[in-house]
Design an enzyme around this catalytic site. Structure first.
Site, PDB file in Angstrom:
ATOM      1  N   HIS A  53      44.209  45.899  47.623  1.00 41.10           N
ATOM      2  CA  HIS A  53      45.207  44.983  47.077  1.00 41.10           C
ATOM      3  C   HIS A  53      46.583  45.635  47.053  1.00 41.10           C
ATOM      4  O   HIS A  53      47.591  45.018  47.425  1.00 41.10           O
ATOM      5  CB  HIS A  53      44.804  44.550  45.671  1.00 41.10           C
TER       6      HIS A  53
ATOM      7  N   HIS B 228      51.829  38.278  49.075  1.00 38.03           N
ATOM      8  CA  HIS B 228      52.267  37.488  47.928  1.00 38.03           C
ATOM      9  C   HIS B 228      53.583  36.785  48.263  1.00 38.03           C
ATOM     10  O   HIS B 228      54.227  37.087  49.265  1.00 38.03           O
ATOM     11  CB  HIS B 228      52.461  38.372  46.697  1.00 38.03           C
TER      12      HIS B 228
ATOM     13  N   HIS C 107      43.502  36.386  49.346  1.00 43.64           N
ATOM     14  CA  HIS C 107      42.686  36.686  48.166  1.00 43.64           C
ATOM     15  C   HIS C 107      41.274  36.119  48.291  1.00 43.64           C
ATOM     16  O   HIS C 107      40.326  36.690  47.742  1.00 43.64           O
ATOM     17  CB  HIS C 107      43.388  36.189  46.904  1.00 43.64           C
TER      18      HIS C 107
ATOM     19  N   HIS D 202      49.081  32.093  37.680  1.00 38.31           N
ATOM     20  CA  HIS D 202      48.570  33.361  38.230  1.00 38.31           C
ATOM     21  C   HIS D 202      49.370  34.558  37.734  1.00 38.31           C
ATOM     22  O   HIS D 202      48.829  35.486  37.123  1.00 38.31           O
ATOM     23  CB  HIS D 202      48.569  33.318  39.760  1.00 38.31           C
TER      24      HIS D 202
ATOM     25  N   HIS E 217      48.514  37.634  34.732  1.00 35.07           N
ATOM     26  CA  HIS E 217      48.635  39.068  34.979  1.00 35.07           C
ATOM     27  C   HIS E 217      49.546  39.706  33.921  1.00 35.07           C
ATOM     28  O   HIS E 217      49.232  40.759  33.351  1.00 35.07           O
ATOM     29  CB  HIS E 217      49.227  39.314  36.368  1.00 35.07           C
TER      30      HIS E 217
ATOM     31  N   PHE F 159      51.155  44.898  40.691  1.00 34.80           N
ATOM     32  CA  PHE F 159      50.302  44.697  41.855  1.00 34.80           C
ATOM     33  C   PHE F 159      49.517  45.949  42.255  1.00 34.80           C
ATOM     34  O   PHE F 159      48.367  45.867  42.663  1.00 34.80           O
ATOM     35  CB  PHE F 159      51.127  44.226  43.046  1.00 34.80           C
TER      36      PHE F 159
ATOM     37  N   HIS G  54      40.955  35.999  39.769  1.00 31.81           N
ATOM     38  CA  HIS G  54      41.246  35.464  41.101  1.00 31.81           C
ATOM     39  C   HIS G  54      40.158  34.526  41.604  1.00 31.81           C
ATOM     40  O   HIS G  54      40.424  33.679  42.470  1.00 31.81           O
ATOM     41  CB  HIS G  54      41.520  36.595  42.083  1.00 31.81           C
TER      42      HIS G  54
END
Length: 426
Positions: free
Chosen positions: A19, A40, A49, A171, A175, A192, A205
Site C-alpha cells: 500500500h 489515490h 484496493h 474513506h 482513516h 498512507f 477497505h
C-alpha cells in the site's frame, strides 16, 4: 502474517509496504521514468484496493489452510457498525494495533465526516448525520463517473489529484478518525505509508469495496468503459509468493474473484435524505461574483464566503440533469503534502449559524491525509449541487453563495478559484 520474515511477500509488514509503495510514489509509470504511480485521488482507487484485498485474503486463506476464507467488512455505514468492532480492540489479539486514537475506542460512536475534534452532539444526532452523509456521497452527489470514481489518470499523465466522493468522505475521514493523534503523521491508519500495518485497515477497505458493489447493484452505477482505465495493470504477490500481473477489467465482477456481499445487511442510508433550512437570513458573500475571476487566489485562514455564478438560470429538465450534472468546482487547493487538511463547504447557508451535516446547505468537505513528503500538493474539489439546488429552491438563481470553513490545517492553504460547471454523467 505477523510472524513471517520481513522479506516474505506474504508477511503483514510486506503487505503494508504494498500500500505504501503504490500511494507514496514508490513506482514509476511504465515507459515514463519521471512520472510516479499513484492509486489515490483518481479513478484507480476502487480497482487497486479490490485487487489488494483479493491477494491479502488469498494469502490469509493459504496460511490458515482454508481457501474459502473471506475477509469481514466493517459496516460503518449502518448504526450497529458505527464503532470499531470489538474483535479489533482486544489488546491480546493479533488484530490489535497500539497506534489508534485512544479516545475513539468502543463505545465511542464513529463520525463519518470527522474534523479532528469530537463535536458535542448526542448519539442520535451523530447517527442521523452519518446516514445523511452516506446518502449524499453515494446517491445525490454521485451522478457522474468523475464524482464517484475520481479524476481520470492515464499512462503519461502527471496526476492532477481529484478524489471521488467516497474516497474523500467517509474513506479518508475514517482513516483520520482512527489514526493516533499522538504520532507524527497520525500513524498507523491516519497516513498512507503505515495504514496497512493496522489489521482494521482491511476490514475498513472491505466495506469501501462493498460500497462500489452497492453503487453498481442498487444505485444504477456503471463501470468506466475507457480502455485506459480497463487496461491499467498492477503487480502483486499471490499466496504462493508468485509475482502476478492483473488488470482493472478483471476486477469488475466479484463473482469471478470468488466472493459476493451479503445482501441481507441493512442499508439504512438509502432513504436518509437531508432536509433544507432555507434560511431567510442568508449569508452574504465577502467576495462578489464580479470580483471572482479565473485569477482568484486566496488564503484559507478563516471562513470565507464567495458568490459563484451558475451556467444558466433556466430550470433544467430531468433528462438534462440525467445527462449532465451541475458541479461546484473549487480549484487549486494547495498545501503542504505532509499536513492533514480539512475544510467544510456550505451553499446558501444561514448568516448566523452553520448548518448541521444532515442539512442540504452542508454541501460537502475536502480532506487530505498526510504523506511523508513535505512538497506542495495542489488538488481540485468537485461537489455535485444538482440535487442541492432542487432542495434549496435555487434552480433558477443566477448565483449561489459558497462558504468555506477551515477545520484542520497547519501552514498556508490557498484556494485558486471557484466555478460551477456542467459535466457529463458518463
Amino acid at each position: 502474517m505477523r510472524a513471517l520474515p520481513h522479506d516474505d511477500p506474504r508477511s503483514l509488514a510486506q503487505q503494508a509496504e504494498v500500500h505504501c509503495s503504490y500511494c507514496n510514489n514508490g513506482y514509476p509509470q511504465v515507459g515514463y521514468r519521471d512520472l510516479k504511480m499513484q492509486v489515490h485521488s483518481c479513478w484507480l482507487f476502487f480497482p487497486f484496493h479490490r485487487w489488494y484485498l483479493y491477494f491479502y485474503e488469498k494469502i490469509m486463506g493459504e496460511l490458515i489452510g482454508d481457501p474459502t476464507f473471506a475477509l469481514p467488512f466493517w459496516n460503518w455505514d449502518a448504526p450497529a457498525g458505527m464503532y470499531i468492532p470489538e474483535i479489533f480492540t482486544d489488546t491480546t489479539s493479533s488484530l490489535y494495533d497500539q497506534y489508534r486514537n485512544a479516545k475513539h475506542q468502543p463505545p465511542k460512536l464513529l463520525d463519518l465526516n470527522y474534523s479532528g475534534t469530537d463535536d458535542e452532539v448526542d448519539d442520535a444526532t451523530r447517527i442521523k448525520e452519518n446516514l445523511t452523509t452516506m446518502y449524499q456521497q453515494m446517491v445525490s452527489k454521485a451522478k457522474s463517473h468523475r464524482l464517484f470514481y475520481g479524476t481520470p489518470y492515464s499512462a503519461g499523465d502527471d496526476l492532477k489529484p481529484g478524489e471521488g466522493n467516497l474516497e474523500l468522505i467517509p474513506h479518508d475521514s475514517i482513516h483520520f478518525w482512527t489514526g493516533d493523534p499522538k504520532q507524527a503523521h497520525l500513524e498507523d491508519m491516519g497516513t498512507f505509508y503505515s495504514a496497512g500495518r493496522d489489521p482494521l485497515f482491511y476490514a475498513h477497505h472491505s466495506n469501501v469495496d462493498r460500497m462500489w458493489s452497492i453503487y453498481k447493484s442498487k444505485l444504477g452505477g456503471t463501470d468506466i468503459e475507457k480502455t485506459d482505465w480497463l487496461d491499467t495493470e498492477f503487480l502483486f504477490y499471490d499466496e504462493k509468493k508468485n509475482l502476478v500481473r492483473v488488470k482493472v477489467r478483471d476486477s469488475l465482477d466479484t463473482t469471478k474473484l470468488g466472493y459476493v456481499y451479503d445482501d441481507k445487511v441493512e442499508i439504512p442510508w438509502l432513504t436518509s435524505k437531508p432536509t433544507a433550512r432555507k434560511s431567510s437570513n442568508k449569508r452574504q458573500p465577502t467576495i462578489s461574483s464580479a470580483d471572482l475571476t479565473t485569477k482568484f487566489s486566496g488564503t484559507l485562514t478563516d471562513t470565507i464566503s464567495v458568490e459563484v455564478k451558475r451556467p444558466s438560470r433556466t430550470k433544467r429538465t430531468m433528462a438534462e440533469k440525467a445527462a449532465q450534472d451541475e458541479v461546484l468546482v473549487i480549484k487549486g487547493i494547495e498545501f503542504a503534502g505532509n499536513e492533514t487538511v480539512k475544510f467544510d463547504v456550505y451553499v446558501n447557508d444561514d448568516a448566523e449559524s452553520l448548518a448541521g451535516k444532515d442539512k442540504s446547505e452542508f454541501a460537502g468537505s475536502f480532506i487530505h491525509l498526510p504523506h511523508t513528503e513535505k512538497k506542495a500538493i495542489k488538488k481540485n474539489l468537485m461537489v455535485s449541487i444538482t440535487t442541492l439546488l432542487e432542495e434549496l429552491d435555487a434552480e433558477t438563481d443566477s448565483s449561489v453563495v459558497v462558504t468555506l470553513v477551515p477545520k484542520v490545517g497547519k501552514g498556508t492553504i490557498t484556494i485558486g478559484g471557484f466555478s460551477i460547471e456542467l459535466i457529463n454523467t458518463t
